[in-house]
Structures are given as structure tokens and as C-alpha cells.
Design a protein around this motif. Structure first.
Motif, PDB file in Angstrom:
ATOM      1  N   ARG A  79       0.839  -1.192   0.000  1.00 37.41           N
ATOM      2  CA  ARG A  79       0.000   0.000   0.000  1.00 37.41           C
ATOM      3  C   ARG A  79       0.885   1.257   0.000  1.00 37.41           C
ATOM      4  O   ARG A  79       0.620   2.213  -0.713  1.00 37.41           O
ATOM      5  N   VAL A  80       1.938   1.226   0.785  1.00 34.68           N
ATOM      6  CA  VAL A  80       2.834   2.388   0.861  1.00 34.68           C
ATOM      7  C   VAL A  80       3.433   2.672  -0.520  1.00 34.68           C
ATOM      8  O   VAL A  80       3.487   3.808  -0.974  1.00 34.68           O
ATOM      9  N   ILE A 102       6.265   8.353  -6.573  1.00 34.15           N
ATOM     10  CA  ILE A 102       7.498   7.961  -7.256  1.00 34.15           C
ATOM     11  C   ILE A 102       7.316   6.578  -7.867  1.00 34.15           C
ATOM     12  O   ILE A 102       6.845   5.652  -7.205  1.00 34.15           O
ATOM     13  N   VAL A 103       7.656   6.461  -9.160  1.00 31.59           N
ATOM     14  CA  VAL A 103       7.489   5.194  -9.858  1.00 31.59           C
ATOM     15  C   VAL A 103       8.657   4.294  -9.489  1.00 31.59           C
ATOM     16  O   VAL A 103       9.797   4.577  -9.833  1.00 31.59           O
ATOM     17  N   LEU A 147      -5.848   9.496  -2.943  1.00 35.83           N
ATOM     18  CA  LEU A 147      -5.157  10.499  -3.739  1.00 35.83           C
ATOM     19  C   LEU A 147      -4.033  11.121  -2.914  1.00 35.83           C
ATOM     20  O   LEU A 147      -4.284  11.708  -1.861  1.00 35.83           O
ATOM     21  N   HIS A 148      -2.817  10.940  -3.376  1.00 35.78           N
ATOM     22  CA  HIS A 148      -1.664  11.466  -2.652  1.00 35.78           C
ATOM     23  C   HIS A 148      -0.838  12.365  -3.551  1.00 35.78           C
ATOM     24  O   HIS A 148      -0.701  12.114  -4.737  1.00 35.78           O
ATOM     25  N   PHE A 149      -0.288  13.375  -2.929  1.00 35.49           N
ATOM     26  CA  PHE A 149       0.451  14.394  -3.656  1.00 35.49           C
ATOM     27  C   PHE A 149       1.809  14.552  -2.992  1.00 35.49           C
ATOM     28  O   PHE A 149       1.899  14.578  -1.763  1.00 35.49           O
ATOM     29  N   LEU A 150       2.867  14.609  -3.810  1.00 33.81           N
ATOM     30  CA  LEU A 150       4.198  14.768  -3.233  1.00 33.81           C
ATOM     31  C   LEU A 150       4.884  15.958  -3.868  1.00 33.81           C
ATOM     32  O   LEU A 150       4.831  16.143  -5.084  1.00 33.81           O
ATOM     33  N   GLY A 170       4.681  14.995  -7.691  1.00 35.24           N
ATOM     34  CA  GLY A 170       3.932  13.908  -8.313  1.00 35.24           C
ATOM     35  C   GLY A 170       2.629  13.620  -7.611  1.00 35.24           C
ATOM     36  O   GLY A 170       2.343  14.131  -6.525  1.00 35.24           O
ATOM     37  N   LEU A 171       1.826  12.830  -8.278  1.00 33.49           N
ATOM     38  CA  LEU A 171       0.496  12.450  -7.798  1.00 33.49           C
ATOM     39  C   LEU A 171       0.359  10.943  -7.867  1.00 33.49           C
ATOM     40  O   LEU A 171       0.862  10.305  -8.789  1.00 33.49           O
ATOM     41  N   SER A 172      -0.351  10.402  -6.908  1.00 34.57           N
ATOM     42  CA  SER A 172      -0.701   8.988  -6.983  1.00 34.57           C
ATOM     43  C   SER A 172      -2.197   8.879  -6.739  1.00 34.57           C
ATOM     44  O   SER A 172      -2.738   9.489  -5.812  1.00 34.57           O
TER      45      SER A 172
END
Lengths: 775, 159
Positions: A101-102, A108-109, A465-468, A521-523
Motif C-alpha cells: 500500500r505504501v 514515485i514510480v 489520492l496522494h500528492f508529493l 507527483g500524484l498517486s
């Protein structure tokens, strides 16, 4: 391992009731009983004295189960199915997310490599093992050495990190391989993109991050012995490890020894330009080698502090192909063919010593990580002394010596003020001290100091939805030392006179560099699909040889000239990663677009210096794109099919080689794998048959002095099985692998020996046994 | 299959990879120059004997598809039999010996005017005070792109 009348043993497996996948790390607790399920879900309870016993099987995210076992004449393997506890799911998300999950949530790909993958696919070197991953390839030097290449970029553009510390050796060198023991690695994270934000300079094309191993469980005593034999190069390898933990202190140790002969290629003669080298018994003359590695670590773990200090030493000696070293054709009086196991000239010897300490301290909402490292890399290259140009015949065989000390310190603070933010700040400090010796000159002595600071925040907009966003600044200082030839060269002066001069090859120079890197980036996770988008800017400080070299590389027939005006290399990259995984099917695609503002490389010019072609370090704009696709599916429960493909397109858009590609560009390549799981046969448990079929296209995109390389197809097959040879213990794992089944003669475009038309290794049968033991 | 945005994303990404495959209409120079002494006037031929004090015209033909740039001539001793030439002939070598005052001839020349074919014709006088014995004569040539061709010939210098 006593098995008396009064005690009995319970063996079992813990599975997810819904997916039937094994559950790792489930606690099995009863009165006087404690066990934890392994990666395969298996657990063993020894020395049960009573006629019956009961215990609780629990795992975070599952409903616990109480099981009672009654002693029987013949104990069967106990299967325990745990149901997912959906009611506590929200709580679990906050307390601890699964590693998977993390990885999904990070924009980051990256690609995670497990111990299971490494065991299944183990090749002669760590990087050869990893090259099965789409987007990862290698530059090989013979059978035992290789360096990482990610999406076509290698050398100093890929950072290899072990236990948090960047591995610092002579990675700029053509005939240098990674000095890391490939045994005992449990977890590797591969980032196929710019990762300077966290990893600093050099992580411009990607990172191979070898992570610290998991801390052993309470009162554990585990170990394993691995024995490996190979037919192609007559390799014998042994690696043995042990780890133990009492309450808070834990210890680990590993010894590895490998010894191999010349490797065989499927050809009787090698045609290089107009030269013909006849090979004795298909042996690639003088490519034997040996490797002896030792590592030891001591660690401490408590509720708030975890600390491990790791000592390792890797020592290797490898011969180089005797008929041509680099491009230079050599004849010799050495009787190379008398034995395929001796290592004669030319050879190199390398020793890499490393001490690292990783400490994390948790206080409230902060977690502080400290990584401290010292490394010494000592490499010597020996060849038969021969006069060259104005250089008289040297008195000994030590052509080059590099002795490099690297001191590193990383401090990282993870701050989690609330459930939404993961705020990470850190600094990296590194000092390198490189010394040289020997009669050949390639790179100057130098000192290099770098310091960088970064901050990033991973923000949870919603649970899916995560944003870095992150930024970094680096400052670096390179101090090169002057070098003069030890012999005089003849200079014809303009007035007709002749002088004899010890030529200066490197200057005393102090250069400094500053650079900003950033990444955002976005996930987005939508049901079974994960979308990732990342834009990053990374950099690489120019190396001492790129800046200040000024010497003759006789083996490559070239004169290498540095350029003091080089800027730090800067690269911008857009990465996309989409992964869709259901029970039956998993597909993924990871395209990228990349732009280098100034890619630094060694450009062959059309001029000569003392009859050797001048190669000059130059910078050019480069545009690249490419990516990987992969798909896998499970048919009839037992058959798993995997397919993947990788492609990179590179083009220089400015400079002397405008419109050309980059050196060592990997061709389009696909890998098809089938994995069939058989039923238990005789004493073979979980037998698996794996066939890997690689299809690689021709590489017609070349840059001087490269040759075009034809496409090829190679089949590898392997058989994996477990055997319950010892009672009360974990099963013995056996692997039989046949590489290059049809003994196909093919060329790898990115192999060091490609330039002299040496094909890749022929058929190889390898047998590996892993015997685990535990208390 | 419903065409949700997910599938568009997939297709778009595949297209991105597939579409931009090589646009090879750019006229890149991918050919090496050539170098040859295999013609009547080519010099030196394999195993030729050169006499000290004499002057010889070193001649080789070089060609390129685009434009030649530079060439070099290198004469060095093979007293230690460190390598052999790339010509078909095999010469009788003298015994291995130490070099005392060997001939070292190292010269670079440029080829002007973007020629695609050229004949190297360089007079070289063999000095009288050097060690006699087995030598190599190595020619190399580059084109303007940076491709290189080399050839090496076994020769012998005698009194």
C-alpha cells in the motif's frame, strides 16, 4: 532437532481465506509456543510435549483464530485460513499500512524486488539477476562482473545504495563491476527515474536501493547455507549466513566464496577486425575469477531506537580476456590454455570495505534516521608491461591503482503532524578522497566534498489520492591534483629544436558546483488500478575524469581529454506509472519522457594526439523517451504467464554528435515467462517449472565507435522445488537452471566485450541448494 | 469492456511509446573510413625489410563515404612480441630482446578539403642510430564524424 517419543512437531500454513495467498508474519502464540509465519505462510512449532495444544493465530488486518491440535501418529500439515477483518480496516490504515500500500501511495514510480525474486532468478552477479526487471539492464565485463543500467543509462548516472549509504567505487570505469555480495539481500527498491531529491547527485537515471534486512524475531536463531555449481565456467559458490536475536540485541553474519574458471562462448574463434583468435575448448581465455566476501552486523532494537552497524568486505580477482584488452590486441608467452582456472595477466583485484550504521529514533511524531558510512575501495589493474608511444617498458605489471575513501552522513527527519502529511527533511554529506598509482594514467587524484539538503511533503488529499512535492539544494567541491608523466615525451619545438618533457596530464584545480533539484507527483488509487504521475529534475556533478583527465588510454586506442568548463549535468523527466491488478490479471505500463540539458559523454573527435584518436568530454542536449509494459495472468490455477517489454529512444539534439543516439543504448527487448506449479512429486514439494524466453531486437542506433548489433532470442529454463529433508526444519530449496538452452551465439549490445566481437556466454547448467536452519 | 478514462489512459500511453519510434530520415554518417596497403604501391607490405639510413615513401589508400579528416603513422618496436599485425602474412620474428634505443615514430596529419578518397604518401627516413629488429607500422585514419579505421603491419629494420 531432537524428535523423542514424548514431543511432537506441528507444521502449518497460514493463508488468506479469500485470496488463498500466504500470509507472512502471522503470530502463532500459545502456552510456551511462539512462531511466526514465513513468506510462504509456513510455520513450525517444535517440541510440543503435551498430547494436545492450542494456540492463537493472529495478524493485523485479519480476524484471529484459535486452533487446537491433538497429537496423532502422523501429523498432517495444518492449514489455517484467516478472514480479513473489514471492520477494523480504517484503523489499520492509520496504524500501519502494508508495504504494498505504501508503494502504491508514493507518486514515485518504483519497483520492489523481494528475496523470493532474487532466489528464483539468481545469476552470476547481482545486476544480472536484476536485469530480468523491465527497464533494468547491465553492462557486463565477463561472467562475474556487471554494472547497473536503468533505461539505457549507467555508470555514474545510477546510484547504488546499500543500507542507506551510496556505494562509492570506480563506477565511472569501463571494466568495473559492482562490489556487493549478492547473497543475503532481502529487499531492493529500484527507481527508474530521476531521484536526486532524496538520493542526491548521480541518481539522475535511477537508483538501486538495497535496503537493510528485516530485524530477526525475538529469540530467533536462523541461518542458511547456499551451495551453487555451474557448468559453463565451472563455478563453485558457497554462501553461509546466520542471524540471531535475544531480546534487544541481534547479530548477523555471512561468508561467501565463489571460484570460477574461464567462461565458454558458443564459438571456436573470434573475428575482431582483421584478427582471428582461436579459442581453446570454447574458453574465453583468462576470464576466470574468484570472490570472497564477509559481512557481520550487530544491532539493537527497542521501542524507540533501532540501530544496526554493518561491516562488510568484498574481495575479488578477475581475469580479463587475454587476446584483447580493451581494443588492444595482445600476444603473450603466458600459457593461458594450460588451465581454465588460473588468473594470469591482465587481471584486476578489487577490495571494498564498508562500515555503515543505521540508527532510527522515534520520538512522538518525529522519526529521526541517521546513516553513517565509511568505505574504502581499492582496485588494481595489472597487465603485461609494454612500451607505448614515448613510454618505455614499465618495470612491473601494476598499470593502474585506485584507492578511494568515502565518508558519508545522512540525517533524515520524518515528521507526521497528522494523518494527512508525511513531512521529510534531510541532509546528506559526503567526502571522497581518491588516490592513484601505477604506470598508466587515466584519472587524477581528487578530493570531493558534497553537501545537500532536501525537504518533501507527501500529502494525503483523500485516502486514494496522494500528492508529493519536494525540493533540494546541493553544493559540491572537487579538488583535482596535478599529475606529470613519469617518462619524458619528445616535443618538436617550432625553432627546430627537440625537448624531452614530462608532460602534465592533470592540473591542480578547485571547482565548485551548486544545483537545485525538485520533484512533484500524484498517486491515485482507483479500485484495482493505481495511477502515478511524477515530474522531476535531477542532477549529477561532473566527475574528476570528465573535468581533468588528460591521458592516453592505450587499451582503448584513445587519448581522453577532460573539460574544466563542464556544468553539472541536469535532467528533467516525466514519469507515468499505471498498474492494474486483479485476481487473474495484472498489467502495468510505465512510460517516460526525458530531457537532458547537458549530457556529458566522451566524444570521439576526428583529431589525433600522438597517433591516438582524441576523445573529448563534451556536453550535449539529449532527448529520450521510452518505457516498459508488463502483463501477467494465471491460467488454470497453476500456470502463470508473464510478458514484458522495454524500450528506450535517445537522441542527441545538439553538439558534435547531433542526431546520434547515446553510447550503450539498449535495444528493444521483450521477455516472456511461463511458470507452472506442479503437484507434489515424491519428496519434491511445490515443484515449479519456469521458462524464460527473451527476444531482443537489433540495435541499429549507434554512435562512434560502436558497432550495430543483431537481434537475438534466448531461452532459459529452470526448475524450483522444496524438499523436506530434515525433520523439524524448514524445507531445503533446490534450483536447477539451464541458461541459453540452445547454446545460441548472440551479442549483447551493452557488453564490454561487444566491441571486440565476443559473443555472450554459451549454455550453462546451474544447480543451487539452499539449506535453511533455525532453532 | 466499458471505456472508462482508465482505458483511454492505457491506450494513450501505449500510443506514446509506439508512435515516436525512430524517425530515421536524418542523414547520419554511420560508416567508418577504410584504410588499405593492399595495392601495388602500398607500403609497407607485411614482412618487408627496411634498411637503416634509407628513405621510404609510406603509402596507403584511405576512403570515406563523407569526408576524411586526419591520419596518423606510428612505428614502434615489437622486440617483446607483444602483438601481431592484422595482415594475412605471418613473418619470422627475431628472438625477444630488450629495447635500447628503438625507433619511435609518432606523427599525425590532417586531410584537408573534405576528400572522400586520398592516398597517404609520406617519406620517412629510417635513422641509422636505432635498434634493428622487428617493428610494427600502424596507420589510422578518421573521418569528420569521428569514426576511425586502423591497420597494423609487421616490418623489420635491418642494418
Amino acid at each position: 532437532m531432537a524428535f523423542s517419543q514424548d514431543s511432537f512437531q506441528i507444521k502449518g500454513s497460514v493463508m488468506n481465506a479469500r485470496t488463498l495467498q500466504p500470509i507472512e508474519g502471522a503470530n502463532i502464540i500459545g502456552k510456551g509456543i511462539f512462531s511466526i509465519s514465513s513468506v510462504t505462510g509456513a510455520f513450525t512449532i517444535n517440541n510440543v510435549v503435551k498430547d494436545s495444544c492450542s494456540f492463537i493465530i493472529s495478524h493485523i488486518g485479519y480476524v484471529s483464530k484459535t486452533v487446537t491440535v491433538i497429537k496423532k501418529q502422523k501429523m498432517e500439515t495444518l492449514l489455517v485460513y484467516l478472514n480479513e477483518s473489514s471492520t477494523t480496516l480504517e484503523e489499520i490504515e492509520v496504524l500501519g499500512k502494508s508495504e504494498r500500500r505504501v508503494v502504491k501511495e508514493t507518486p514515485i514510480v518504483s519497483h520492489t524486488v523481494s528475496k523470493e525474486f532474487l532466489n528464483k532468478n539468481r545469476e552470476n552477479s547481482l545486476m544480472q539477476t536484476l536485469s530480468k526487471i523491465p527497464g533494468v539492464s547491465t553492462i557486463n565485463i565477463g561472467s562475474g562482473q556487471s554494472k547497473p543500467v536503468i533505461r539505457g543509462l549507467g555508470f555514474n548516472r545510477v546510484s547504488v545504495v546499500q543500507n542507506g549509504i551510496k556505494h562509492e567505487a570506480q563506477q565511472w570505469g569501463n571494466d568495473h563491476g559492482l562490489e556487493i555480495d549478492q547473497y543475503g539481500i532481502e529487499n531492493i527498491q529500484i527507481i527508474k527515474g530521476p531521484a536526486s531529491l532524496v538520493y542526491g547527485s548521480d541518481a539522475i537515471a535511477g537508483v538501486v536501493d538495497i535496503q537493510p534486512n528485516k530485524i530477526p524475531f525475538h529469540n530467533a536463531l536462523n541461518g542458511e547455507v547456499n551451495v551453487l555449481g555451474e557448468t559453463n565456467n565451472d563455478l563453485l559458490g558457497v554462501s553461509a549466513a546466520i542471524e540471531t536475536r535475544k531480546e534487544k540485541w541481534f547479530y548477523r553474519g555471512r561468508l561467501t566464496y565463489r571460484d570460477y574458471g574461464d567462461y565458454k562462448v558458443p564459438t571456436e574463434r573470434i573475428n575482431y577486425e582483421n584478427y582471428i583468435f582461436e579459442l581453446h575448448n570454447n574458453n574465453l581465455r583468462n576470464t576466470a575469477g574468484k570472490e570472497a566476501n564477509a559481512s557481520f552486523s550487530i544491532g539493537y532494537v527497542s521501542d524507540h531506537i533501532t540501530s544496526e552497524t554493518f561491516f562488510s568486505n568484498v574481495n575479488a580477482k578477475n581475469g580479463f580476456f587475454a587476446n584483447a584488452h580493451g581494443l588492444e590486441v595482445r600476444t603473450s608467452n603466458i600459457d593461458y590454455d594450460s588451465s581454465n582456472r588460473d588468473i594470469d595477466l591482465p587481471f584486476h583485484r578489487v577490495n571494498h570495505f564498508k562500515i555503515t550504521n543505521n540508527t532510527s529514533v522515534t520520538t512522538g511524531k518525529h522519526t529521526l534516521h541517521f546513516d553513517l558510512g565509511f568505505q574504502n575501495n581499492h582496485r588494481e589493474e595489472h597487465s603485461e608491461p609494454v612500451p607505448h608511444g614515448y613510454m618505455p617498458k614499465p618495470s612491473n605489471s601494476k598499470e593502474r591503482e585506485f584507492n578511494k575513501n568515502t565518508y558519508s552522513l545522512n540525517v533524515k527527519d520524518k515528521f507526521k503532524p497528522n494523518t494527512q502529511h508525511d513531512f521529510v527533511t534531510g541532509i546528506n554529506v559526503e567526502f571522497q578522497d581518491n588516490n592513484i598509482g601505477g604506470w598508466g594514467f587515466l584519472i587524477p587524484e581528487y578530493n570531493r566534498f558534497t553537501i545537500g539538503a532536501f525537504a518533501y511533503d507527501q500529502f494525503e488529499i483523500s485516502s486514494d489520492l496522494h500528492f508529493l512535492v519536494g525540493i533540494r539544494y546541493d553544493y559540491g567541491l572537487v579538488d583535482t591534483e596535478s599529475y606529470y608523466d613519469w617518462f619524458p615525451s619528445t616535443i618538436n619545438n617550432s625553432d627546430g629544436s627537440t625537448s624531452y618533457v614530462h608532460l602534465q596530464r592533470a592540473q591542480n584545480k578547485t571547482l565548485n558546483f551548486g544545483n537545485i533539484s525538485a520533484s512533484t507527483g500524484l498517486s491515485y488509487i482507483r479500485k484495482k488500478t493505481t495511477y502515478k504521475l511524477n515530474i522531476g529534475k535531477s542532477f549529477r556533478m561532473p566527475l574528476a575524469n570528465e573535468l581533468a583527465s588528460d591521458g592516453v588510454n592505450y587499451h582503448m586506442y584513445r587519448y581522453e581529454k577532460g573539460n574544466l568548463n563542464l556544468d553539472p549535468e541536469e535532467s528533467y523527466q516525466l514519469d507515468i506509472g499505471i498498474d492494474h491488478t486483479t485476481k487473474q490479471v495484472s498489467v502495468g505500463i510505465s512510460p517516460f519522457v526525458n530531457f537532458f540539458k547537458n549530457y556529458i559523454y566522451l566524444n570521439p573527435t576526428s583529431n589525433y594526439y600522438e597517433t591516438l584518436q582524441i576523445y573529448e568530454y563534451t556536453q550535449a542536449k539529449v532527448f529520450r523517451f521510452g518505457g516498459e509494459i508488463r502483463a501477467s495472468t494465471t491460467l488454470f490455477k497453476n500456470l502463470q504467464l508473464d510478458a514484458s517489454a522495454e524500450y528506450v529512444f535517445s537522441r542527441q539534439t545538439s553538439g558534435a554528435k547531433k542526431d546520434f543516439t547515446l553510447p550503450f543504448s539498449p535495444p528493444l527487448s521483450g521477455l516472456f515467462s511461463a511458470n507452472y506449479q506442479f503437484k507434489k512429486m515424491l519428496f519434491f514439494d511445490k515443484p515449479q517449472f519456469i521458462a524464460d524466453y527473451r527476444i531482443t531486437a537489433a540495435q541499429n542506433e549507434i554512435v562512434p565507435p560502436e558497432e550495430k548489433t543483431e537481434g537475438y532470442q534466448v531461452l532459459n529454463i529452470s526448475l524450483l522445488t522444496e524438499m523436506d529433508l530434515f525433520k523439524n526444519n524448514l524445507p531445503v530449496e533446490m534450483r536447477v537452471k539451464l541458461n541459453n538452452v540452445f547454446n545460441t551465439k548472440y551479442f549483447d549490445h551493452t557488453s564490454f566485450y561487444r566491441l571486440i566481437d565476443v559473443p555472450e556466454a554459451g549454455r550453462n547448467l546451474s544447480i543451487s541448494l539452499t539449506i535453511p536452519f533455525n532453532k | 469492456m466499458r471505456f472508462t478514462p482508465k482505458y483511454y489512459f492505457f491506450i494513450l500511453s501505449i500510443l506514446l511509446i509506439a508512435s515516436c519510434s525512430s524517425d530515421d530520415n536524418v542523414d547520419k554518417d554511420e560508416e567508418k573510413p577504410t584504410i588499405s596497403v593492399n595495392y601495388n604501391e602500398g607500403f609497407p607490405q607485411g614482412c618487408v625489410l627496411l634498411v637503416k639510413g634509407e628513405t621510404y615513401n609510406f603509402r596507403a589508400k584511405v576512403t570515406d563515404n563523407k569526408a576524411l579528416a586526419s591520419y596518423s603513422i606510428d612505428i614502434h618496436n615489437n622486440f617483446d612480441h607483444h602483438t601481431h599485425d592484422d595482415q594475412v602474412t605471418e613473418c619470422d620474428l627475431e628472438d625477444i630482446k630488450q629495447a635500447i634505443n628503438p625507433l619511435i615514430f609518432i606523427e599525425n596529419y590532417s586531410i584537408e578539403d573534405n576528400l572522400t578518397s586520398y592516398e597517404i604518401n609520406t617519406p620517412i627516413t629510417i635513422p641509422s642510430d636505432i635498434d634493428a629488429g622487428d617493428y610494427h607500422c600502424a596507420y589510422s585514419v578518421t573521418d569528420q564524424t569521428g569514426w576511425q579505421a586502423r591497420t597494423s603491419i609487421d616490418i623489420k629494420i635491418i642494418e
